[in-house]
Scaffold this motif. Structure first.
Motif, PDB file in Angstrom:
ATOM      1  N   LYS A  53     -10.830 -63.906 -47.608  1.00 19.24           N
ATOM      2  CA  LYS A  53     -11.038 -65.298 -48.010  1.00 19.24           C
ATOM      3  C   LYS A  53     -10.512 -65.544 -49.419  1.00 19.24           C
ATOM      4  CE  LYS A  53     -15.048 -66.273 -45.065  1.00 19.24           C
ATOM      5  NZ  LYS A  53     -16.477 -66.683 -45.023  1.00 19.24           N
ATOM      6  N   SER A  89     -16.446 -58.506 -51.283  1.00 22.96           N
ATOM      7  CA  SER A  89     -16.830 -58.454 -49.871  1.00 22.96           C
ATOM      8  C   SER A  89     -16.047 -59.433 -49.002  1.00 22.96           C
ATOM      9  CB  SER A  89     -18.332 -58.720 -49.719  1.00 22.96           C
ATOM     10  OG  SER A  89     -18.666 -60.027 -50.161  1.00 22.96           O
ATOM     11  N   GLU A  90     -15.419 -60.432 -49.618  1.00 19.31           N
ATOM     12  CA  GLU A  90     -14.677 -61.442 -48.867  1.00 19.31           C
ATOM     13  C   GLU A  90     -13.212 -61.458 -49.310  1.00 19.31           C
ATOM     14  OE1 GLU A  90     -16.668 -65.188 -49.278  1.00 19.31           O
ATOM     15  OE2 GLU A  90     -18.608 -64.400 -48.676  1.00 19.31           O
ATOM     16  N   ARG A 129     -19.191 -61.372 -53.938  1.00 15.92           N
ATOM     17  CA  ARG A 129     -18.413 -62.051 -52.896  1.00 15.92           C
ATOM     18  C   ARG A 129     -16.917 -61.814 -53.078  1.00 15.92           C
ATOM     19  NH1 ARG A 129     -19.988 -68.208 -52.202  1.00 15.92           N
ATOM     20  NH2 ARG A 129     -18.527 -67.956 -50.466  1.00 15.92           N
ATOM     21  N   TYR A 182     -16.500 -67.152 -56.642  1.00 11.91           N
ATOM     22  CA  TYR A 182     -16.174 -65.726 -56.674  1.00 11.91           C
ATOM     23  C   TYR A 182     -16.341 -65.097 -58.067  1.00 11.91           C
ATOM     24  CZ  TYR A 182     -14.186 -66.562 -52.059  1.00 11.91           C
ATOM     25  OH  TYR A 182     -14.012 -66.901 -50.750  1.00 11.91           O
ATOM     26  N   GLU A 204      -7.899 -56.461 -41.662  1.00  9.51           N
ATOM     27  CA  GLU A 204      -9.027 -57.128 -41.018  1.00  9.51           C
ATOM     28  C   GLU A 204      -8.973 -56.945 -39.507  1.00  9.51           C
ATOM     29  OE1 GLU A 204      -9.448 -61.634 -40.749  1.00  9.51           O
ATOM     30  OE2 GLU A 204     -10.810 -61.182 -42.407  1.00  9.51           O
TER      31      GLU A 204
END
Length: 553
Positions: A422, A418-419, A415, A400, A327
């Motif tokens: 998280k 893409s996350e 999600r 999710y 990240e």
């Protein structure tokens, strides 16, 4: 999971004294927890007695104490998973922290007549002390009311968990019928590629590689980080001989023919200690290897300052570290796991840095403190079932994942991909709440799901578990229940041997050379024999042989 955890030691006399106090307290007419004898309450109790408690209809509040110096529970209800459980199942859990002194904390709670409702701890003698003192509630009457424990844990493992009185008091965590575990080696791919991606298979390769790291990066990078409590050093022993698992260090006993023998004189263990000393003396292992905290390990991993990381469960830290470094730097290749390292000539397929057993890791027990212990058991039974495990492992449905496949595994949404940072953060948090993990359900579902994705979209932990760690964990079922009661003759001896081991390990790591390492281990052996080591080994051998007979049936 790993054997990083230390069992509590409570004197039998102290327990019995406070049992009398607690028993008297339970009959105290001044108690605020008198049973409701109204007609409505009687009807509810009869219905519950016949059909079982329905989770989600009535609030369930209980206190939870993790009996480990290192364990601190995250606030219940502040993450997505436990917030959903709190709202939809009406379960609220209040943590009782150990204050980094678990033994004293539990003793204090017993003395002050304030037992927690649930204690999460090592199985075996620890549990039996509380049971003999009348502080635990048996589960037997509830096994047929609630479906998941019998279905997933299974009768044979339940029988292994029964106490000498024939009753069941322990709800196992990460019980299994198949290999599991995460022990092994993690490598920083950025550093590895910058150094030319050299062969990293043997201990000679490791030594050369760590020297390269030190020469190129100096003090800005830790060449080898062994995690906490000697974990990454001890697991290296598995690579110095065929079929010599780290389990033998955990038990402080090595099988030879039909007997368990001393660890201190074992040539494989000694060779490992000599090698570890060499790495330490040349500053290739972090200088605070024996004292560092998990937070210190995380900080180095998350900030991209470790070349090789080894531990009993490195995947939890490494998965989040992989997301964080990528990240912060989109060109960073992240972290990877490697096949367990070994000495030249050792069969790589006979190296076992971790282990597993059908009874799993540790257990949860319910104390007599709670006025409705069946409600807690109903929650634990739901928790270990499909819906409970999906929720605490991957978060609630709608976050999710949406819906399930034929095997009950979650169907991930966009999600989830893409996350990823998280997702890793949530899983790192909810791992803190996995008190009665269902290994077979979780592992088979996540593996089947993840393997349908392209490599770049696979969960970091699942990828390396399926490729490496599950294949390299030793079946240690024959070595369960080897620890004697702490206040028995053998238990007192065991504590002395553990103390001798801890002291000698530290001295050997800091020794000036190989000759000094050997002298330290020779003294440890002499001290252990004076302390009654042979009597302890005879005790352990008897149980080991009984386990072997049971497993062969």
């Amino acid at each position: 999971m790993n054997k990083m955890n230390k069992s509590f030691k409570i004197s039998l006399a102290v327990i019995f004294v406070f049992t009398i106090i607690l028993t008297g307290c339970s009959k105290d007419s001044g108690s605020n927890e008198k049973p409701n004898t109204s007609p409505a309450a009687t009807n509810v109790n009869k219905d519950e007695e016949e059909k079982g408690f329905v989770l989600g209809e009535t609030p369930v509040d209980f206190t939870f104490y993790g009996h480990y110096d290192w364990y601190t529970m995250y606030p219940w209800g502040e993450d997505a998973a436990t917030a959903w459980i709190k709202e939809n199942k009406k379960v609220t859990v209040t943590s009782i922290p150990s204050g980094n002194n678990a033994e004293q904390k539990l003793s204090t709670m017993i003395a002050s007549k304030s037992l927690p409702d649930v204690i999460w701890l090592e199985r075996g003698s620890d549990v039996e002390k509380l049971r003999e003192a009348g502080m635990l509630v048996p589960f037997d009457d509830w096994l047929d009311k609630y479906p998941n424990m019998k279905k997933w844990v299974g009768e044979s493992t339940i029988d292994l968990l029964r106490s000498p009185d024939g009753k069941l008091y322990q709800f196992p965590n990460w019980y299994t019928t198949q290999p599991n575990g995460n022990s092994g080696y993690v490598v920083n791919k950025r550093i590895y590629e910058e150094l030319g991606s050299p062969k990293l298979e043997t201990f000679d390769d490791l030594y050369s590689y760590l020297k390269m790291v030190k020469e190129k990066y100096g003090s800005s990078v830790t060449p080898f980080d062994p995690g906490i409590e000697r974990q990454g050093i001890e697991l290296m022993v598995s690579g110095f001989a065929n079929d010599f698992p780290k389990t033998y260090i955990s038990q402080l006993a090595v099988p030879e023919n039909d007997k368990l023998t001393s660890l201190f004189v074992n040539p494989v263990f000694r060779e490992m200690m000599v090698f570890a000393n060499k790495l330490f003396q040349e500053k290739l292992i972090t200088h605070d290897a024996l004292t560092q905290t998990e937070d210190q390990v995380k900080e180095r991993m998350y900030s991209d300052r470790v070349a090789v990381f080894a531990a009993s469960t490195p995947t939890e830290i490494a998965a989040l570290a992989d997301s964080l470094v990528k990240e912060s730097n989109p060109n960073h290749p992240g972290y990877m796991m490697i096949w367990p390292l070994h000495k030249e000539g050792v069969d790589k397929n006979k190296v076992w840095p971790g282990d597993w057993a059908s009874v799993g890791w540790n257990v949860s027990v319910i104390t007599t403190n709670h006025k409705n212990p069946e409600h807690i058991f109903a929650f634990l039974d739901w928790y270990t079932g499909e819906e409970g495990q999906r929720t605490i492992f991957w978060g609630p449905e709608g976050l999710y994942w949406e819906g399930t496949n034929e095997e009950g595994g979650p169907l991930f949404n966009d999600r989830y991909f893409s996350e990823s940072a998280k997702v890793a953060e949530l899983m790192n948090t909810t791992n803190n709440f996995q008190w009665n993990g269902n290994t077979v359900f979780i592992d088979t579902r996540k593996a089947a799901i993840e393997l349908t994705f392209p490599e770049e979209k696979r969960n970091w932990e699942t990828r390396w578990q399926t490729e490496i760690t599950w294949k390299t964990q030793f079946n240690a079922s024959a070595f369960v229940n080897l620890h004697p009661f702490p206040d028995s003759d053998e238990g007192i001896i065991e504590q002395k041997i553990e103390d001798i081991y801890t002291e000698s390990f530290s001295k050997a790591l800091y020794a000036k050379n190989e000759e000094e390492v050997i002298k330290i281990l020779d003294k440890a052996e002499a001290d252990a024999q004076k302390a009654g080591y042979e009597k302890l080994l005879a005790f352990q051998t008897k149980i080991w042989q009984e386990n072997l007979k049971l497993l062969s049936q």
